[in-house]
Enzyme design. Structure first.
Site, PDB file in Angstrom:
ATOM      1  CG  ASP A 499       8.860 -42.817 -27.689  1.00 50.17           C
ATOM      2  OD1 ASP A 499       7.554 -42.028 -27.506  1.00 50.17           O
ATOM      3  OD2 ASP A 499       9.939 -42.423 -28.145  1.00 50.17           O
ATOM      4  CG  HIS A 504       7.875 -39.543 -32.890  1.00 49.82           C
ATOM      5  ND1 HIS A 504       9.101 -39.016 -33.347  1.00 49.82           N
ATOM      6  CD2 HIS A 504       8.030 -39.813 -31.344  1.00 49.82           C
ATOM      7  CE1 HIS A 504       9.868 -38.957 -32.110  1.00 49.82           C
ATOM      8  NE2 HIS A 504       9.166 -39.510 -31.196  1.00 49.82           N
ATOM      9  CB  ILE A 519      10.741 -35.827 -36.575  1.00 50.79           C
ATOM     10  CG1 ILE A 519      10.806 -36.023 -35.130  1.00 50.79           C
ATOM     11  CG2 ILE A 519      11.017 -34.677 -37.103  1.00 50.79           C
ATOM     12  CD1 ILE A 519      12.088 -35.415 -34.496  1.00 50.79           C
ATOM     13  N   GLY A 522      14.133 -41.380 -32.850  1.00 51.10           N
ATOM     14  CA  GLY A 522      15.665 -41.488 -32.925  1.00 51.10           C
ATOM     15  C   GLY A 522      15.950 -42.871 -32.836  1.00 51.10           C
TER      16      GLY A 522
END
Ligand code: NAI
Length: 601
Positions: A499, A504, A519, A522
């Site tokens: 991903d 990110h 961040i 998830g």
């Protein structure tokens, strides 16, 4: 029927073997007679290219049978006069139970040099001859509710052979003829199968190399044909290849295929065909169909799906996902597995005796398919520009269906399952299924993606049945908690598992998406949480894991610590994941289902 010594017998049966004056046919006739059948030895007695005629060939075999104490009559008709061949049987023995269509000739020429006469004669003897004999025998067999018919095909037909255009066509024609005879006779116990022999005979003399010729005795194939013609054999419509004391069933397969247009209203274009050609020709999920109804069944399904349009069917997309120990280890490191923990070695070292994937690795094939924005999600929202800056992962469900491999190529197919209008955005639910090379379903994934700003299109708010619900944690103190520190490089490491959303790692992209800094994924937090459950309740045995469902309720900054609070409810472990530094919940309503309830806490 079998004798007291267990031998299969044909007493009372009448067998017609065409072209029984030599080669394979002779062996069939001898074996049937030896086992008690009355045999019609048909042979025209011409040359191998179909010239001339002689009674000698059939007479010699009849004499051989009689000398051995068997019963046989000769028939000298060409199989093209099939009615006369069968008449010989009925006149001599009053019935016909077995018909082996075996007579054959060769007129080998390259395609260009094949004359019309060569074409006609070869097709007449093989294809028309088998048709005529079968047509004449069929009413007798149907009436007596018993019949066994053999068609003789050839590898030249099934695979093609240089210089045998006429013969190949006739031999493949016989497969088609057998398919239909098998269907028309089935109700009356008249069964039809195909033999695909390779044997030393006049026909193959000079074609097969000497060393092979001597090993390929026709006698080695006769028992296969005899068994197919016995009352105890219930095969119908089978193609059996046999040679040198070996036999196998051969059958046709059909790939999964691809639709060639987005919906019933769209035309099929050459460009679309080009774009999906690799799927049209992909045989990795090929299957044998038992009946034409199955073939038309699939066509009806395709039409249904095209009619549904949109989320229904044409938007099914597929992708392959290759992995081996390298991907598994990179993933394990990405979600914090460490050599500092003995029990993590099974996730980090391919030579560990318990080397296994962390089950949550298998969210990746589904996610990569669902998130490839040009594929599923943007198709569900045709009026919205969907890109990395306006999508957020909302919920995830993963279910392990079968034993997980440690390497392989998965084929993942996915479709949009539901679309909800949440005002400030749209929720797109995608379902994907991943299969291994043999077509075994391994995992199912369901992802909900929140597309910021794509709401207010007048859609429904509530999910349809089949969107896997969350489950709030029980109202008591957690039964157990596990804490992990993440590293500042955690997202950079996790990205290597596929991903690559820049949110990110790229501060500018993070700002654009409304975050102060990049961040953590998830799904990386999900991986940490699954590790916590496995270590707390399953002794890190990945094989005990069945499913996980989570809702991503807040962001994690790489470097923060995660605390996973767990509640055991039988084989279901409810959990929430909290950022230790802020006390904020980042995964809620979540659970892992294990295959069985853990013995103790
Ligand atoms: P073969 O030439 O030894 O026997 C064929 C027999 O059919 C001959 O005795 C011939 O006189 C007879 N025949 C020819 N035309 C006829 C007609 N119009 N009516 C009645 N009888 C006629 O050949 P073989 O090898 O025993 O072949 C038997 C069958 O197996 C043929 O259908 C052949 O195409 C097939 N086959 C044989 C293979 C092999 O490796 N021998 C390979 C694949 C198929």
């Amino acid at each position: 029927m079998s004798s007291s010594d267990g031998k299969l017998r044909y007493d009372g049966r009448v067998a017609v073997v065409t072209g029984a004056g030599a080669g394979l046919g002779r062996e069939y006739a001898l074996l049937f007679a030896e086992r008690g059948a009355k045999v019609v030895v048909n042979d025209l007695g011409g040359t191998h290219s179909g010239e001339g005629a002689s009674q000698r060939a059939a007479d010699i075999v009849v004499e051989e049978i009689r000398a051995a104490g068997g019963e046989a009559v000769a028939d000298y008709n060409s199989v093209i006069d099939g009615a006369k061949v069968i008449e010989t049987a009925v006149k001599a023995f009053g019935r016909v139970d077995i018909l082996v269509n075996n007579a054959g000739i060769l007129r080998d020429r390259s395609l260009v040099k094949t004359s019309e006469q060569d074409w006609n004669l070869v097709n007449d003897v093989h294809l028309k001859g088998s048709f005529k004999c079968t047509q004449a025998a069929f009413p007798y067999m149907k009436k007596q509710n018993y019949g066994r018919i053999i068609m003789t095909s050839s590898n030249s037909g099934i695979y093609g052979n240089f210089g045998q255009a006429n013969y190949s066509a006739a031999k493949m024609g016989l497969v088609g003829l057998a398919n239909t005879v098998a269907i028309e006779g089935a109700r009356n116990n008249v069964l039809c199968n195909v033999i695909v022999p390779t044997a030393a005979s006049r026909m193959t003399d000079g074609i097969l190399p000497d060393f092979l010729f001597n090993e390929l005795k026709p006698k080695l194939i006769a028992p296969v044909v005899a068994y197919l013609c016995h009352e105890s054999c219930e095969d119908n419509g089978s193609y059996i290849e046999s040679a040198a004391g070996w036999a196998t069933k051969v059958h046709t397969v059909r790939g999964k295929g691809s639709v060639l247009r987005p919906s019933l209203d769209d035309p099929v274009t050459v460009e679309y065909v080009r774009d999906v050609w690799s799927k049209v020709t992909d045989m990795s999920q090929a299957k044998h169909l038992n009946a034409i109804a199955e073939a038309s069944g699939t066509l009806l399904e395709v039409l249904e799906k095209l009619k549904e349009g949109g989320a229904g069917g044409a938007d099914v997309v597929e992708d392959t996902f290759e992995f081996n120990s390298r991907e598994l280890i990179t993933y394990a490191l990405g979600i914090g597995a460490s050599v500092k923990n003995d029990k993590d070695m099974r996730f980090l070292y391919e030579n560990d005796s318990d080397f296994s994937p962390i089950p949550s690795f298998f969210v990746l094939p589904g996610l990569l398919l669902a998130m490839s924005t040009d594929k599923l999600i943007s198709k569900a929202l045709p009026n919205t520009q969907v890109d990395f800056s306006n999508i957020l992962h909302g919920e995830q469900y993963l279910e392990i269906v079968d034993e997980l491999p440690t390497s392989g190529t998965l084929l993942t197919s996915g479709k949009v399952f539901d679309v909800m209008d949440k005002g400030s955005g749209a929720v797109v639910v995608t379902n994907t299924e991943s299969f291994d090379e043999s077509g075994r379903l391994l995992v199912r994934n369901q992802s909900s993606t929140f597309v910021v700003g794509a709401g207010k299109f007048g859609g429904k708010k509530e999910p349809i049945a089949g969107v896997v619900p969350l489950q709030p944690a029980p109202n008591r103190q957690p039964d157990a908690s596990v804490q992990y520190a993440t590293s500042e490089d955690q997202a950079a490491l996790y990205r290597l598992s596929g991903d690559r959303n820049p949110l990110h790692i790229d501060p500018q992209m993070a700002l654009l998406a409304g975050f102060k800094q990049p961040i953590l994924h998830g799904l990386c937090t999900l991986g940490y949480s699954v590790r916590a459950v496995l270590s707390q309740y399953a002794g890190n045995d990945a094989a005990l894991f069945k499913a996980v469902k989570v809702r991503f309720s807040g962001p994690v900054i790489p470097g923060q610590s995660l605390r996973i609070d767990m509640w055991k409810q039988g084989s279901r472990i409810n959990f929430r994941t909290v950022v230790v530094e802020t006390g904020k919940e980042v995964i809620s309503g979540a659970y892992v289902d294990l295959k069985s309830a853990p013995a103790k806490l």
